[in-house]
Design an enzyme around this catalytic site. Structure first.
Site, PDB file in Angstrom:
ATOM      1  N   LYS A   1     -53.840  61.179  85.047  1.00  0.00           N
ATOM      2  CA  LYS A   1     -52.701  61.404  85.896  1.00  0.00           C
ATOM      3  C   LYS A   1     -52.896  62.786  86.557  1.00  0.00           C
ATOM      4  CE  LYS A   1     -50.321  57.930  84.401  1.00  0.00           C
ATOM      5  NZ  LYS A   1     -49.624  56.961  85.184  1.00  0.00           N
TER       6      LYS A   1
ATOM      7  N   HIS B   1     -56.142  45.313  83.293  1.00  0.00           N
ATOM      8  CA  HIS B   1     -54.848  45.743  83.876  1.00  0.00           C
ATOM      9  C   HIS B   1     -54.012  44.596  84.167  1.00  0.00           C
ATOM     10  CE1 HIS B   1     -51.618  48.294  85.218  1.00  0.00           C
ATOM     11  NE2 HIS B   1     -51.939  49.384  84.678  1.00  0.00           N
TER      12      HIS B   1
HETATM   13  C1  RUB Z   1     -49.504  54.486  81.984  1.00  0.00           C
HETATM   14  C2  RUB Z   1     -49.172  53.680  83.171  1.00  0.00           C
HETATM   15  C3  RUB Z   1     -49.764  52.356  83.162  1.00  0.00           C
HETATM   16  C4  RUB Z   1     -48.868  51.368  82.294  1.00  0.00           C
HETATM   17  C5  RUB Z   1     -48.889  49.803  82.676  1.00  0.00           C
HETATM   18  O1  RUB Z   1     -48.976  55.745  82.355  1.00  0.00           O
HETATM   19  O2  RUB Z   1     -48.337  53.957  84.037  1.00  0.00           O
HETATM   20  O3  RUB Z   1     -50.135  51.884  84.452  1.00  0.00           O
HETATM   21  O4  RUB Z   1     -49.851  51.314  81.269  1.00  0.00           O
HETATM   22  O5  RUB Z   1     -47.959  49.075  82.038  1.00  0.00           O
HETATM   23  P1  RUB Z   1     -47.986  56.684  81.439  1.00  0.00           P
HETATM   24  P2  RUB Z   1     -48.441  48.120  80.984  1.00  0.00           P
HETATM   25  O6  RUB Z   1     -48.773  56.725  80.071  1.00  0.00           O
HETATM   26  O7  RUB Z   1     -47.967  58.069  82.160  1.00  0.00           O
HETATM   27  O8  RUB Z   1     -46.836  55.967  81.294  1.00  0.00           O
HETATM   28  O9  RUB Z   1     -49.378  48.680  80.058  1.00  0.00           O
HETATM   29  O10 RUB Z   1     -47.274  47.513  80.239  1.00  0.00           O
HETATM   30  O11 RUB Z   1     -48.898  46.877  81.755  1.00  0.00           O
END
Ligand code: RUB
Length: 411
Positions: free
Chosen positions: A150, A266
């Site tokens: 991030k 993802h």
């Molecule tokens: C994590 C983030 C990911 C999510 C997606 O960032 O935004 O893209 O995991 O969601 P943070 P999912 O840890 O800062 O929230 O895993 O439910 O598909």
């Protein structure tokens, strides 16, 4: 002549049929709605047709085998599917195609699906799976613990590689690109991959194994080439956004013998399909298809704990689908991600078990002490829970965890 697609009470052999469970919302009598679904997705249309011979109907017609309130089971004969040429796109056009747009059905959700062995055998399943990932990382038992770099966009290759190095020094086993980063000018994929590979090699030479998933999500005609390229630049894992690229992209990578690194899957955009409890496609069928196509690690939700919409029971069903021994594939590493921080690690492990990858972006980079200390806070939380020690107790002797708990609390 019109035929009935209703076969209520009949058993459908799970090795002869693709069996789907749908949740239907309609003003029609449920039997009528279910029949129109089975007809539309197999041999029928909105009216009787002169071209539908009895033997075609009997061989290829979908069968409504169960109706339980608004839950309907439909069995589609294996011969309706064209796996070698057609693959998941053709499967989806039957089990999750036109039916969503049928005027007579207000809402419909594909809740579950099972595939016969003859179809499962046409798909590769994971090359590495959960155990392969654990072997690469030399981490046989503890949950894997990772981060999403991030901010999701904006960092240079050097900054990204530094973030990865700091995360590894903090004890993390995994890191990954975020779903919106691929090859932007501020962070070209080649430079990023090379720089991260240097960080990972440096960590390994210092005694710590870690992988980072490079996001190669791209157009269908380019994905194999990019996958092979990033691997040649030193990528130890690749990431694919399965719903924007398509299941076929994951399968193509899993079946490509020259790709020798695990695939992190993802699921960005899944909320458009999964979020409405009455309409769309539940995550469970998506998880089953990802495993069939060869994903090694898959985002499954945070059991209702993190920032994304999700539920304990359905997310646990997704995890179980990663491990179900009956399908004959390697197990997938379930990834719990999205709004995770050290104070919720105990709840996640309690619900998911130890065979899980827990990852935090903000929950690492947001630590007041920086990325390394944020990573330490997450690793310490995992170590505490794995050792059966209460987080607050462990924090008394682990400063980074203590600061994280103070900052974000727990749930
Ligand atoms: C994590 C983030 C990911 C999510 C997606 O960032 O935004 O893209 O995991 O969601 P943070 P999912 O840890 O800062 O929230 O895993 O439910 O598909």
């Amino acid at each position: 002549m019109e035929y009935s697609y209703l076969h209520l009470g009949e058993k459908a052999d799970p090795d002869e049929y693709v069996i789907c469970k749908y949740r239907i919302t309609t003003n029609l009598p449920m039997e009528k709605a279910a029949e129109s679904l089975a007809a539309e997705q197999s041999t029928g249309t909105w009216t009787g047709i002169s071209t539908l011979e009895k033997d075609i109907f009997q061989k290829y017609g979908g069968k409504v085998i169960d109706i339980n309130e608004n839950l309907v089971e439909v069995a589609f004969p294996t011969d309706d599917f064209s796996i070698e040429v057609g693959g998941v796109p053709q499967i989806l056009s039957i089990i999750a195609g036109n039916l969503f747009g049928l005027h007579s059905i207000d809402k419909i959700r594909l809740e579950d699906v099972s595939f016969p062995k003859a179809i499962r055998e046409c798909f590769p399943g994971p090359k590495f799976g959960a155990s392969g990932l654990r072997n690469i990382l030399d981490r046989p038992e503890r949950p894997l613990v990772g981060t999403i770099v991030k901010p999701k966009i904006g960092l240079s290759p050097k900054d990204t590689a530094n973030y990865v190095y700091e995360s590894g020094k903090g004890g993390l086993t995994n890191s990954k690109d975020d779903e919106t980063l691929v090859d932007q000018n501020f962070c070209p994929i080649q430079d990023r991959t090379v720089a991260i590979a240097e960080s990972l090699d440096r960590l390994e030479s210092e005694g710590h194994k870690m992988v980072h998933a490079i996001n190669i999500s791209t157009s269908g005609h380019k994905i194999l080439e990019i996958g092979e390229k990033v691997q040649s630049w030193g990528a130890k894992q690749i990431m694919v956004d399965v719903l924007t690229c398509g299941f076929a992209a994951v399968q193509a990578l899993a079946e490509d013998r020259s790709i020798k690194v695990p695939i992190h899957v993802h699921r960005t955009m899944h909320g458009a399909m999964t979020r409405d409890p009455l309409h769309g496609i539940a995550m469970l069928p998506i998880a089953k298809l990802c495993r069939m196509c060869g994903g090694d690690a898959l985002h499954v939700g945070t059991l209702g704990i993190g920032k994304m919409e999700g539920h304990r029971k359905s997310d646990k069903d997704n995890i179980d689908a990663c491990f179900d021994p009956s399908v004959g594939y390697k197990e997938v590493m379930p990834v719990c991600s999205g709004g995770v921080y050290p104070g919720v690690v105990d709840k996640i492990i309690k619900a998911a078990g130890n065979n899980v990858q827990i990852q935090a972006g903000g929950g690492v980079a947001g630590h007041p002490g920086g990325v390394r200390k944020g990573a330490m806070g997450m690793s310490q939380a995992v170590d505490a829970v794995f050792s059966g020690i209460d987080l607050n107790e462990y924090a008394k002797t682990h400063d980074e965890l203590r600061v994280a708990l103070k900052m974000w609390g727990s749930k």
